[in-house]
Design a protein around this motif. Sequence first.
Motif, PDB file in Angstrom:
ATOM      1  N   GLU A  48     115.726  36.035  43.333  1.00  0.00           N
ATOM      2  CA  GLU A  48     114.452  35.585  42.778  1.00  0.00           C
ATOM      3  C   GLU A  48     113.337  36.304  43.534  1.00  0.00           C
ATOM      4  OE1 GLU A  48     113.965  33.711  40.221  1.00  0.00           O
ATOM      5  OE2 GLU A  48     115.962  32.835  39.930  1.00  0.00           O
TER       6      GLU A  48
ATOM      7  N   ARG B 171     110.561  35.882  45.125  1.00  0.00           N
ATOM      8  CA  ARG B 171     109.707  34.882  45.762  1.00  0.00           C
ATOM      9  C   ARG B 171     109.535  35.237  47.232  1.00  0.00           C
ATOM     10  NH1 ARG B 171     113.276  30.218  43.789  1.00  0.00           N
ATOM     11  NH2 ARG B 171     112.599  30.012  41.641  1.00  0.00           N
ATOM     12  N   PHE B 172     108.467  34.710  47.830  1.00  0.00           N
ATOM     13  CA  PHE B 172     108.302  34.934  49.264  1.00  0.00           C
ATOM     14  C   PHE B 172     109.424  34.207  50.007  1.00  0.00           C
ATOM     15  CE2 PHE B 172     106.966  30.852  50.878  1.00  0.00           C
ATOM     16  CZ  PHE B 172     106.565  30.198  49.726  1.00  0.00           C
TER      17      PHE B 172
ATOM     18  N   ALA C  21     113.707  36.924  54.137  1.00  0.00           N
ATOM     19  CA  ALA C  21     113.966  36.292  55.439  1.00  0.00           C
ATOM     20  C   ALA C  21     115.276  35.520  55.400  1.00  0.00           C
ATOM     21  CB  ALA C  21     112.810  35.367  55.811  1.00  0.00           C
ATOM     22  N   ARG C  22     115.566  34.866  54.280  1.00  0.00           N
ATOM     23  CA  ARG C  22     116.825  34.117  54.172  1.00  0.00           C
ATOM     24  C   ARG C  22     118.018  35.084  54.241  1.00  0.00           C
ATOM     25  NH1 ARG C  22     115.259  28.886  52.229  1.00  0.00           N
ATOM     26  NH2 ARG C  22     113.385  29.056  50.957  1.00  0.00           N
TER      27      ARG C  22
END
Lengths: 558, 164
Positions: B14, B16-17, B21-22
């Motif tokens: 997705e 998304r911000f 990082a994940r």
Amino acid sequence: MELSGAKILVESLKREGVEYIFGLNGGAAMPIFDALYGETGVKLIPMRHEQGCSHAADGYARATGNVGVALATSGPGATNLVTGIATAYMDSIPMVAITGQVFTHYIGSDAFQECDVIGVTRPICKHSYLIQSSDEVADVVAEAFHIAKTGKPGPVIIDIAKDIQMHETLFRYPETVNIRSYKPQVDGDPGLVSQAAALIKNAKRPIIYAGGGVVLANASEELRQLTLKTGIPITVTLMGLGAFPETHPLAMEMPGMHGSCCANYAFTDADLVIAVGARFDDRVTGDLSKFAPNAKKIHIDIDPSCIGKNVPIDVPIVGDAKNVLTALNKQVSTANIDPWRAQIQEWKQKYPFEYEQKSDKVMPQYVIEQIYEHYSDAIVVGDVGQHQMWAAQYFKFTEPRQWLNSGGLGTMGFSLPAAIGAQLGCPDKTVVNINGDGSYIMTIQELVPAITLKLPLKIFIINNMYLGMVRQWQELFHGKRYSAVDYHDNPDFALLAQAFGATGIRVEHTEDVRPALQKAKGITDGPVVIDFIVDEEENVFPMVPAGAGLGDVVRGLS
Amino acid sequence: MNPEERHIFSVLVENRFGVLARVAGLFSGRGFNIDSLNVAETHDKSISQITLVTHGDAQIIEQIYQHLNRLIDVIEVTDLSTGTHVERELVLIKIGAKPHERAEILQVAEVFRARVVDVTTTSLALEITGDEGKLKAAIEVFDSYGILELARTGKIAMMRGFDS
């Protein structure tokens, strides 16, 4: 109708059927607490420390199977939730943790009580949301609950800035949730289920190894069917205790480091291990090279990343334990394994959990036996340490969700707040908290809400004046160098309970154990704390020393 | 120890911000290595593509695959190393080049099909595209002239042919 973001949050929680929110107020969460003021549809339970909020939400979730909800402010409020979130994550407990955040325009400026809670919690939650507009609130709550309770359950964080809590917008709750990137596989592959059935049919020395996943999937009934239909001996892990009644002849009791000799020998000799909702944790397997060396392995788990992680698997079945077991049960019949069952019975009889009366002190195992005798139907919330192992060994659990404990993270301080959540979730049950002197004092402040709420918790402290499990390791592996484990300077917990406003009883003699437990039964208008002063240097046995195989289990010090 | 293998994962996520990082956190938290990483929007603005090169034994690679799939924002994970695929990377190299050296450098550039993207009186910037082997060779040669600055995109890759 236009509502504030905080109101929308509360209304959304009500749509999700939330009964209780365990919260602690603070600056960046004030609009949410304001929206909860006088609210009757969902009840706010104020705790005394944010760690208590997340553990109470967790305890509620473990006892009921519903999603637990914790609420805290930004910064230190959020970081104090973290231990409870990590605890829930390790044991796959459905939870939604809501944190206030500083005003949107202050985010990233090191504002007062600002903390990047999304960053801090990233590796210890199933998912997280930083809400960027009040229009997102309802959708995020719906998604968060869906994610928390489906697939492999786990905690989800919702971080919401104060201005978003205050900004008004239209409230519309989504009827359904559809996340294109999140579709957990719940039905097992039929071909693999048939392969499993074939292995079961041909096995001569099979065992069932069931874990907490069975409880989470509400699949205890299906597990019982599998066990009873096949007559295969079963061992249930610390996280699954009660999924199969420990009182049944086929039950081998808990496996692993402090498990029964029978279960550990059975693993070592088995030719087939049927793992259901268990993850081959190091505390269960011991040295992997010696773990179930002769056994084929079937692994049923909702989480594909758990399968084959520690131990190679012959038949990997990804799916919900309830669905997979239902399918498997249709294909199995009585196993022709009489000699193996006879061997299991021999081990069970030869090597039961046992202890000696070593001194004139109260033996901790005796206290647990007596707690079991007085409260066999209770929900038992254990903490972490020696008392936890003795409780797991000597209390015979017969129902799922009867035994709650922090198995994965091993969080001391978990049990008192978790017992509060469990009691609120199950008001008709007796809730017994078996605690240690080290763990009790870590979250002792939560005695306050327990008293305020008049919860009839039975708080039993197995008090050996030491950080007992660490002391045991120091005795065995560090030459009795008792570094930082001496807790003789703890206060008198019975007097302290009275100072809080609860009933406090101190028990120092074996003959006083039963009368005290009996007396505690009669106290129903609030918590009772019994401080059992027990033998100080009793150890937990059997024990598989770190690095040893299960077959090398040590039954006791001779 | 089982033999280590290099793998290229194509990960659709997705847009998304926080998603990167994940993904990165999954590697850092488990001690897995990222050798190369490229992230960009796809033709569908709601989806980003992450191309990730990593290495490890079969068990680690399997863990990486499963953990990537476990992230909620991950739509699809493909291990491109399991089939035949096309792999490219673009590198920009700035070389210290006095006027009298230019001709020689340009000749070498020709061999690697490099394009000149900038020239000054003291330097020359080249753009080279290719797979890992070609870029390694090119960088080695140009380093003998003195590389002032180097930037690379990280690898991008896709399966050959069409697989519905």
